[in-house]
Design an enzyme around this catalytic site. Structure first.
Site, short mmCIF file in Angstrom:
data_model
loop_
_atom_site.label_atom_id
_atom_site.label_comp_id
_atom_site.label_asym_id
_atom_site.label_seq_id
_atom_site.Cartn_x
_atom_site.Cartn_y
_atom_site.Cartn_z
N LYS A 78 16.71 140.87 49.72
CA LYS A 78 15.69 141.12 48.66
C LYS A 78 15.58 139.57 48.06
O LYS A 78 16.55 139.10 47.81
CB LYS A 78 16.32 141.87 47.89
CG LYS A 78 15.40 141.92 46.42
CD LYS A 78 15.56 143.45 45.81
CE LYS A 78 14.61 144.37 46.48
NZ LYS A 78 14.25 145.70 45.55
N ASP A 128 16.30 150.97 36.44
CA ASP A 128 14.81 151.01 36.96
C ASP A 128 14.96 152.12 38.01
O ASP A 128 14.75 152.02 39.38
CB ASP A 128 14.69 149.63 37.82
CG ASP A 128 13.15 149.43 38.22
OD1 ASP A 128 12.44 150.23 37.81
OD2 ASP A 128 12.80 148.65 39.12
N VAL A 188 11.04 142.08 49.99
CA VAL A 188 12.09 142.60 50.72
C VAL A 188 11.67 142.51 52.28
O VAL A 188 10.82 142.65 52.80
CB VAL A 188 12.30 144.05 50.53
CG1 VAL A 188 13.68 144.47 51.28
CG2 VAL A 188 12.59 144.60 49.22
N GLY A 247 8.36 144.54 45.74
CA GLY A 247 8.34 145.23 44.43
C GLY A 247 8.36 144.32 43.30
O GLY A 247 7.94 143.36 43.32
N PHE A 282 10.65 143.38 41.55
CA PHE A 282 11.69 142.21 41.52
C PHE A 282 11.08 140.99 42.49
O PHE A 282 11.73 139.86 42.56
CB PHE A 282 13.02 142.63 41.89
CG PHE A 282 13.36 143.55 40.73
CD1 PHE A 282 13.46 143.12 39.41
CD2 PHE A 282 13.81 144.74 41.04
CE1 PHE A 282 13.81 144.07 38.41
CE2 PHE A 282 14.43 145.59 39.89
CZ PHE A 282 14.29 145.27 38.86
N LEU A 303 9.28 144.02 54.52
CA LEU A 303 9.06 145.55 54.20
C LEU A 303 8.47 145.85 53.30
O LEU A 303 7.88 147.04 53.14
CB LEU A 303 10.59 145.91 54.29
CG LEU A 303 11.66 146.07 55.27
CD1 LEU A 303 13.02 146.34 54.86
CD2 LEU A 303 11.11 146.76 56.51
N GLY A 304 8.30 145.17 52.40
CA GLY A 304 7.70 145.46 50.90
C GLY A 304 7.79 144.46 49.96
O GLY A 304 8.45 143.65 50.08
#
Ligand SMILES: *[C@@H]1O[C@H](CO)[C@@H](O)[C@H](O)[C@H]1NC(C)=O
Ligand SMILES: *[C@@H]1O[C@H](CO)[C@@H](O)[C@H](O)[C@H]1NC(C)=O
Ligand SMILES: *[C@@H]1O[C@H](CO)[C@@H](O)[C@H](O)[C@H]1NC(C)=O
Ligand SMILES: *[C@@H]1O[C@H](CO)[C@@H](O)[C@H](O)[C@H]1NC(C)=O
Length: 635
Positions: A369, A464, A354, A349, A351, A346-347
């Site tokens: 995640k 965050d 995901v 980031g 961290f 999904l993406g």
């Protein structure tokens, strides 16, 4: 029958009475009281019985409830409503004395009166056949001139000190759950510089806006009432204002005991039990007087602690059994995401990545995640953190379903949010979020932060906050995600992680410089989000000449020119409620002040966003202090 609670209240009262009677059995006389004279009750009436019961219960009820109580006894025409409260410029001894003696003596002072309003030095007492209205009564009833001969006062000096002090007190009292604020400000005269101290306090049944209205009205009269006094008091039934150029001892009430019901069948007390203010008990004599009720409080607290331990143990059991925060097997999650294939990604980031996944066993769509971490972190170390995070429950937080420690990574499993993250909408060319929806979203994020900071049993920092961590569910309800993750990742990456965690455009100057996170740095990040949502632009604003400035400075400039609404997202075509828009922009500016101490608490932000608090007056910003082009990479 009276509920069991009342029995306890009466027992406590009996003890207080005995203690008080031992010292002084004289009637405590109020300042000239307001006793009704028509329609008096008779000695054998039900009203009198109810009133006696109410008056007997009030002292202990208030003692347990942060020195304020509002409740009623009886039903129908014989119902009696009562309210009692201490003023914070009297110490605990004086308060307990007033609480116990005022109700006891009022039937001697106003025999037969159906309603009474009485004010004493340390407390105020009201009862009535009708509910006590929760509106500000602006009448000034008593004025006290205080003189401190050693202080040289000039009206200019006093006035200059009033301005900052009173604006702090007005907002502070309204925003505080105890409806009281105290503070001080430098006072300088030709001879010396000292401090001016102040206290503003409202009857705690008033809501924030009524409290603010009452205190503001008193503040407005200061100049007229006290042309050149070194101290003064304005007292009324709804609020109380005091200032003096001399030290002022404020005694905050102890934190209210959890969930105190009214003496009997009355409306529930309007006091909030949200904030623990701390107990300021100074002397042995207070301890004797308070002994019994303290003991009750402590016992209750101990029970609560014991419950907590039990809860933790239960959590551990659950944890092992697999209900509650679930520990997944790595294999399960690999299957759910087709071995973490890019197709399910999904993406990405700060961290980690995901993935979307489907858990067949649970028939559940989830977001997983994957946080890459340093080498030898133990399962136990994560377990406690994950357990805390998974115990947080709020409708505006993304729920953590479970976790897995495997394949060299930490995997966190969340409920899937079908509408993705807020940033996707904010910065798309055709931002379709209407103003009412944007306003709803910021209120929802605020209530999630309020829960994390103040309403849960311990303060949880998000660290965050930014639009890509605000997720939207199927009905566009905003849910804050990734809370507490920064801490988990800190564990994983060691000391240099605080900078990696969080995103520079949303990080307050102190955090950028020293990496120290606090509740006020979360507030800063939220402020940037507020501005971003209202203006529809990213934190980095590129000017015509190519220079990059922070959005907060851009909005501050317009605000300084008195046209803050010009910052509103042009894509809204002016279709917004101007008061709401202004409150969001001004709250955003307030949150993003460079000086942490000047920033509001999240509770104050919520007050402004809900239009319950007057808009704060913001200090002037100097461009030099604000403008620091953040590295483009961080934005
Ligand atoms: C509390 O205040 C009263 C006066 O209001 C004073 O006489 C008493 O000494 C104070 N007690 C303590 C413990 O400060
Ligand atoms: C009612 O009681 C008050 C004192 O509380 C008294 O002053 C007043 O005269 C009484 N009214 C009548 C009508 O008896
Ligand atoms: C505060 O209380 C007043 C009086 O009860 C009421 O009119 C007003 O709507 C309340 N404001 C809010 C924001 O609840
Ligand atoms: C200020 O106080 C002095 C006495 O200390 C008095 O003579 C003077 O009239 C006062 N000024 C005003 C404006 O009331």
């Amino acid at each position: 029958m009276a509920p069991p609670r009342l029995a306890v209240a009466l027992a406590t009262f009996a003890l207080l009475c005995a203690a008080a009677a031992g010292q002084d059995d004289k009637i405590l006389r109020p300042w000239p009281p307001d006793c009704s004279t028509a329609d008096n009750y008779t000695a054998d009436s039900q009203y009198k019985k109810n009133l006696d019961q109410l008056l007997a219960a009030l002292p202990a009820a208030a003692g347990d409830n942060g020195w304020f109580y509002e409740g009623s006894v009886g039903t129908g025409a014989d119902r009696v409503y009562g309210l009692i409260m201490c003023y914070a410029d009297y110490n605990a001894t004086a308060c307990m004395d007033c609480l116990s003696r005022a109700p006891a003596g009022i039937t001697t002072v106003c025999p037969g009166s159906r309603s009474v309003r009485a004010m004493y030095d340390a407390c105020t007492l009201r009862y009535s056949a009708a509910p006590i209205p929760a509106t500000a009564d602006l009448a000034v009833l008593y004025i006290v001139y205080l003189t401190f001969p050693e202080v040289a006062v000039t009206s200019e000096g006093v006035r200059a000190a009033w301005v900052p002090l009173m604006s702090e007190l007005t907002g502070g009292a309204a925003a505080s759950p105890l409806r009281l604020a105290s503070g001080s400000t430098p006072y300088s005269s030709s001879q010396s510089s000292q401090e001016m101290y102040g206290l503003a306090q409202c009857s705690r049944d008033l809501n924030a806006s009524e409290c603010s209205r009452c205190v503001s009205s008193y503040v407005g009269q200061l100049g007229k009432l006290f042309p050149n006094n070194s101290g003064g008091v304005i007292k009324g039934y709804s609020c109380y204002l005091r200032y003096q150029v001399a030290a002022l001892d404020i005694t905050l009430p102890p934190a209210p005991a959890p969930a105190t019901p009214p003496p009997a069948g009355g409306p529930s007390s309007s006091s909030k039990t949200g904030i623990v203010v701390g107990v300021s008990v100074g002397s042995v004599s207070i301890l004797i007087l308070l002994g019994f009720s303290m003991w009750l409080l402590l016992r209750r607290r101990r029970r609560k602690e014991a419950n907590l331990h039990e809860e933790t143990r239960a959590m551990e059991d659950e944890f092992e059994k697999g209900s509650g925060p679930k520990r997944f097997r790595y294999g399960e999650l690999a299957v759910a995401t087709d071995n973490f294939s890019d197709k399910y990604k999904l993406g990405e980031g700060g961290f980690g990545s995901v993935y979307r996944g489907f858990l067949k066993e649970m028939n559940l769509h989830v977001a997983i995640k994957r946080v890459s971490k340093g080498s030898n972190q133990g399962r136990k170390e994560y377990a406690s953190e994950v357990r805390i995070i998974s115990r947080l429950r709020h409708r505006n937080l993304v729920q953590l379903i479970g976790w897995c420690h495997g394949g060299g990574d930490l995997l966190l499993v969340y409920e899937l949010m079908p509408n993705g993250s807020l940033d996707k909408y904010l910065h798309s060319a055709d931002n379709k979020l209407s103003w009412p929806l944007r306003h709803k979203i910021v209120l929802e994020i605020a209530s999630a932060i309020l829960y994390l900071h103040q309403e849960w049993e311990q303060c949880v920092l998000h660290r965050d906050i930014k639009p890509s961590n605000v997720m939207l569910d199927a009905s566009f309800t905003a849910k804050l995600g990734d809370f507490g993750l920064a801490r988990l990742v800190d564990h994983a990456r060691g000391s240099h992680t605080t900078v990696a965690a969080g995103t520079l455009g949303y990080m307050d100057p102190e955090r950028r410089a020293r990496g120290r996170a606090s509740a006020r740095s979360d507030v800063y990040s939220f402020g940037v989000v507020l501005l971003e949502v209202a203006c529809g632009r990213s934190p980095a604003v590129v000017l015509d000449d190519g220079a990059v400035i922070h959005l907060a400075w851009h909005v501050a400039e317009l605000h300084g020119q008195g046209r803050v609404l010009a910052a509103a997202d042009p894509r809204l075509n002016g279709e917004f409620d101007a008061r709401e828009m202004e409150s969001v922009l001004v709250a955003g500016l307030w949150c993003t002040l460079d000086d942490r101490r000047l920033r509001p608490s999240i509770r104050q932000v919520v007050g402004v966003l809900r239009l319950e608090l007057p808009l704060p007056r913001l200090p002037m910003r100097t461009p030099a202090a604000t403008y620091k082009p953040p590295p483009a990479a961080g934005l």
